[in-house]
Design an enzyme around this catalytic site. Structure first.
Site, PDB file in Angstrom:
ATOM      1  CB  CYS A 242       2.560  -2.601  -0.025  1.00 20.19           C
ATOM      2  SG  CYS A 242       1.487  -3.426  -1.238  1.00 20.19           S
TER       3      CYS A 242
ATOM      4  CG  ASP B 185       1.613 -11.264   0.468  1.00 24.58           C
ATOM      5  OD1 ASP B 185       1.831 -10.054   0.671  1.00 24.58           O
ATOM      6  OD2 ASP B 185       0.721 -11.689  -0.276  1.00 24.58           O
TER       7      ASP B 185
HETATM    8  C1  RUB Z   1       0.066  -6.729  -0.989  1.00 28.36           C
HETATM    9  C2  RUB Z   1       1.058  -6.759   0.111  1.00 28.36           C
HETATM   10  C3  RUB Z   1       0.537  -6.542   1.497  1.00 28.36           C
HETATM   11  C4  RUB Z   1       0.290  -7.926   2.128  1.00 28.36           C
HETATM   12  C5  RUB Z   1      -0.455  -7.815   3.437  1.00 28.36           C
HETATM   13  O1  RUB Z   1       0.591  -7.133  -2.212  1.00 28.36           O
HETATM   14  O2  RUB Z   1       2.213  -7.017  -0.070  1.00 28.36           O
HETATM   15  O3  RUB Z   1       1.487  -5.878   2.284  1.00 28.36           O
HETATM   16  O4  RUB Z   1      -0.474  -8.723   1.243  1.00 28.36           O
HETATM   17  O5  RUB Z   1      -1.743  -7.293   3.201  1.00 28.36           O
HETATM   18  P1  RUB Z   1      -0.332  -7.179  -3.517  1.00 28.36           P
HETATM   19  P2  RUB Z   1      -2.918  -7.539   4.244  1.00 28.36           P
HETATM   20  O6  RUB Z   1      -0.859  -5.802  -3.721  1.00 28.36           O
HETATM   21  O7  RUB Z   1       0.591  -7.641  -4.599  1.00 28.36           O
HETATM   22  O8  RUB Z   1      -1.433  -8.182  -3.243  1.00 28.36           O
HETATM   23  O9  RUB Z   1      -2.448  -7.017   5.547  1.00 28.36           O
HETATM   24  O10 RUB Z   1      -4.086  -6.780   3.691  1.00 28.36           O
HETATM   25  O11 RUB Z   1      -3.175  -9.023   4.284  1.00 28.36           O
END
Ligand code: RUB
Length: 326
Positions: free
Chosen positions: A132, A201
């Protein structure tokens, strides 16, 4: 009446124009800032009503990321306390802005600390897999590169929204060699991988990590290949309500993200399931990198206890589901 730009912000979060748990949390408190700046409320009661309505609108945009709820509560809790202590409406507006800015500052600071701590775990020659588009995972990698480490990254494309492309672009812009792979190639490549680094998350009280759908499969393949799995997560991603057995809601996204409307017509009667996140149990995670240091996932409960000043089974812990108290 709710300010148009707050409704637009809510829509941007819902439609994922603003996305990623850290970014969602920071953007959400900006909604409170907008309210404080634009509100015409002349008494504390009307202002608190507006604040509660903005809270509800933003809280309902994406159900999984606890960063969103924790960020909103961080601000609302401070304003509610100030209101109860008898402050006037102008003071409440000023406190709203200050609390929102404090949250954003501490969030950015946490990511910086995590990147410094996490970068030390990267070795020259490493092949790192990420999934992701996590700003925290990318910060760790960028910091390691800045410190002179030479390594390369396998980035999964992350269907259906292809956030992996964003990751590949960002890593490339830092001069990090990156190869984009399809999600289902993760196990194929795993024996060559040295470490998996992802974001989160939500971290639950028992150390499970909720992250983009597919993370748990990658962690499973990593365990099979004896590859370490690191999760970068600020402490505001730890979920207080999970301590009382609350389950994390997994967001179900629209079917047309997986199958465009026209293709759905060709496949009449076929259902589409599109969960946005999955749960990786603590046994599949080697360490969680927080701004307070690297912890084994099983120590997540200690982070929550420290964050909220709880004692085991204490009254405060049992009250965690009362939103104002968290
Ligand atoms: C984003 C996702 C990221 C986490 C952590 O999902 O799963 O791995 O949110 O991100 P989506 P961060 O694209 O559905 O929002 O480290 O930037 O908080």
């Amino acid at each position: 009446m709710t300010h148009n730009s707050i409704l637009k912000l809510a829509e941007d979060i819902k439609s994922m124009r603003i996305r990623g748990a850290a970014e969602i949390g920071r953007a959400a408190v900006e909604g409170f800032e907008t309210l404080a700046i634009s509100s015409k409320a002349e008494d504390t009661e009307s202002y608190m009503k507006e604040l509660d309505s903005v809270y509800a609108i933003l809280l309902n945009t994406r159900p999984t990321a606890v960063s969103l709820a924790n960020a909103l509560r961080y601000v609302r809790h401070r304003v509610t306390k100030a209101s109860r202590s008898g402050m006037d409406v102008d003071e409440l507006k000023a406190i709203t802005i200050r609390a929102a800015q404090d949250f954003k500052r501490s969030s950015v600071d946490a990511v910086r600390k995590i990147s410094e701590i996490g970068a030390k775990r990267i070795r020259n020659g490493d092949l790192i897999m990420t999934h992701c588009n996590s700003s925290v995972a990318i910060s760790i990698l960028a910091e390691a590169k800045k410190n002179g480490k030479e390594f390369s990254v396998l980035a999964t494309e992350t269907r259906p929204r292809f956030q992996g492309r964003l990751t590949a672009k960002e890593l490339s812009s830092h001069g990090i060699p990156v190869t984009l792979i399809i999600d289902s190639a993760a196990r194929h490549f795993m024996p060559k991988v040295d470490k998996v680094i992802v974001g989160a998350d939500v971290v639950t009280s028992n150390g499970a990590v909720v992250n983009k759908i597919g993370t748990s499969q990658i962690a499973l393949a990593a365990k099979e290949a004896r590859v370490r799995v690191f999760v970068g997560a600020e402490t505001y991603k730890f979920s207080p309500s999970t301590v009382l057995g609350e389950l994390v809601e997994i967001e179900e996204r629209p079917a047309d993200e997986v199958l465009p409307k026209r293709a759905q017509e060709d496949l009449k009667g076929v259902k589409v399931a599109n969960p946005a996140f999955d749960v990786t149990p603590a046994e599949l995670i080697d360490a969680i990198i927080t701004e307070r240091g690297i912890i084994p996932p099983q120590a997540s409960i200690l982070v929550l206890m420290e964050e909220f000043g709880w004692s085991i089974g204490g009254e405060e812990m049992m009250k965690t589901i009362v939103e104002e108290d968290v």
